[in-house]
Design an enzyme around this catalytic site. Structure first.
Site, PDB file in Angstrom:
ATOM      1  N   SER A 114       0.861  -1.181   0.000  1.00 23.50           N
ATOM      2  CA  SER A 114       0.000   0.000   0.000  1.00 23.50           C
ATOM      3  C   SER A 114       0.897   1.230   0.000  1.00 23.50           C
ATOM      4  O   SER A 114       2.049   1.183   0.463  1.00 23.50           O
ATOM      5  CB  SER A 114      -0.908   0.015   1.232  1.00 23.50           C
ATOM      6  OG  SER A 114      -1.641   1.228   1.309  1.00 23.50           O
ATOM      7  N   HIS A 159      -6.658  -0.325 -11.699  1.00 26.92           N
ATOM      8  CA  HIS A 159      -6.347  -1.718 -12.028  1.00 26.92           C
ATOM      9  C   HIS A 159      -5.277  -1.852 -13.108  1.00 26.92           C
ATOM     10  O   HIS A 159      -4.367  -2.673 -12.987  1.00 26.92           O
ATOM     11  CB  HIS A 159      -7.615  -2.455 -12.484  1.00 26.92           C
ATOM     12  CG  HIS A 159      -8.558  -2.765 -11.380  1.00 26.92           C
ATOM     13  ND1 HIS A 159      -9.766  -3.411 -11.589  1.00 26.92           N
ATOM     14  CD2 HIS A 159      -8.492  -2.533 -10.043  1.00 26.92           C
ATOM     15  CE1 HIS A 159     -10.393  -3.541 -10.439  1.00 26.92           C
ATOM     16  NE2 HIS A 159      -9.645  -3.017  -9.485  1.00 26.92           N
ATOM     17  N   LYS A 178     -12.683  -7.361 -10.742  1.00 25.45           N
ATOM     18  CA  LYS A 178     -13.514  -6.927 -11.837  1.00 25.45           C
ATOM     19  C   LYS A 178     -14.129  -5.556 -11.507  1.00 25.45           C
ATOM     20  O   LYS A 178     -14.313  -5.236 -10.338  1.00 25.45           O
ATOM     21  CB  LYS A 178     -14.586  -7.981 -12.181  1.00 25.45           C
ATOM     22  CG  LYS A 178     -15.278  -8.614 -10.982  1.00 25.45           C
ATOM     23  CD  LYS A 178     -16.372  -7.794 -10.456  1.00 25.45           C
ATOM     24  CE  LYS A 178     -16.903  -7.863  -9.153  1.00 25.45           C
ATOM     25  NZ  LYS A 178     -16.611  -6.751  -8.299  1.00 25.45           N
TER      26      LYS A 178
END
Length: 347
Positions: free
Chosen positions: A50, A93, A111
């Site tokens: 992160s 993404h 997704k």
């Protein structure tokens, strides 16, 4: 005569190939993913990354993950990581998946794989050139019940599919200033969140759409609040996909064929039971795994581990071309609602 259902085509949760997982984006879905992997399979998350060292450390402590990295670059460079689970917000993404692919890691990407068909093609091309497995985390496709329905479709048990209907709606509070669902720059809207399940299901049930029409409602900020898409596949089968972030829907999807109809009796997104209706008779398939809700995220992970062990670089049941096809359907629906031009690029 009662229908004899095929055996679910799922990889066993224990006793099969094991991968060492790294997680990018220690948020809600990553928490659920890691919890079910550790509780219900042999797969293990060994590292988390992160931009916030505090978030990474808290996630690692919560799940017993041995390594917390303060950057995504460090996570993908970790030699103990075999595969990276990209669980960041979906506008990020592409960048995060490309980072992992460039480091030679396999990737499971939440997704929608990206926010457009063009970006999904870019991701797919990078994975193919690198020779790594990239898989969209369309976890519903890997659930036991879904694999049974896939076999019924493949075996022609339903006859010629004529119509599929599916709804996915989870309400959000528009007054919450922190809810990204209403922020166009954060990839907000019903279609990219809940709608991806519905548009995947339509493709799964009828094949790729050749024509589609979408109507719906858009917020003042340009975020789609709800929509209905009617599509037609090459063989003539039609699908109706409804999605919303302003109302709850039960997710009781159907696939109607000339010989039989499948009707879900639980929300189709999660581990679910369903019935097959033939005339006045109904044969029921029951979900018996004992896993509920997002615990079902585990099956896609064991499937991916098997694919890697077998040397595959694409999922045989939800391929990169399938992910591109779903993204293409979402592009078309968003364009019809005039939300496709919003800036969803990663910061």
């Amino acid at each position: 005569m009662s229908l004899v259902f095929p055996v679910p085509a799922v990889e066993p949760l224990r006793g099969g190939p094991v991968l060492r997982w790294g997680v990018i984006g220690p948020g809600v879905i990553a928490n659920d993913f890691t919890s079910t992997l550790h509780a219900n399979s042999d797969q293990r998350v060994v590292a988390v990354g992160s931009r916030s060292p505090e978030r990474a450390a808290a996630f690692a402590a919560r799940h017993g993950v041995p390594t917390a990295h303060a950057s995504y670059e460090a996570l993908v460079a970790d030699p103990d990581v075999d595969v990276v689970y990209v669980a960041s917000p979906h506008p990020q993404h592409l960048a995060h998946a490309l980072l992992a692919i460039a480091a030679g890691k396999h990737v499971l990407v939440e997704k929608p794989m990206t926010t457009s068909a063009a970006d999904t093609r870019t991701l797919a091309t990078a994975a193919r050139e690198a020779g790594v497995l990239a898989m969209e985390a369309m976890w519903t496709r890997y659930l036991p019940g879904t694999t049974v329905i896939a076999r019924l479709l493949a075996d022609g048990m339903l006859g010629d599919v004529q119509l599929a209907t599916v709804d996915v709606g989870w309400p959000h509070d528009a007054s919450d200033p922190d809810d990204r669902m209403f922020d166009p720059t954060a990839g907000g809207g019903a279609l990219l969140d809940a709608g991806v399940y519905g548009h995947w299901f339509a493709r799964f049930a009828t094949g790729a759409a050749v024509t589609s029409r979408t109507t719906g409602a858009v917020s003042d900020r340009g975020v789609d609040l709800q929509s209905v898409t009617v599509s037609r596949a090459a063989g003539g089968a039609q699908a109706v996909v409804s999605t919303s972030i302003t109302a709850w829907t039960p997710g009781l999807a159907t696939i109607a064929g000339t010989s039989a109809t499948v009707r879900y009796t639980d929300h189709f997104v999660f581990p679910a039971s369903f019935a097959v209706h033939r005339g006045g008779d109904a044969d029921r398939w029951s979900e018996r795994s004992g896993l509920r809700g997002r615990q079902g995220l585990v099956w896609q992970a064991t499937a991916l581990a098997r694919y890697v062990a077998d040397g595959r670089t694409d999922s045989p049941v939800h391929s990169l071309e399938d992910a591109i096809g779903v993204a293409t359907a979402l592009d078309a629906a968003r364009a019809a609602l005039d939300v496709s031009e919003q800036d969803t690029s990663a910061p």
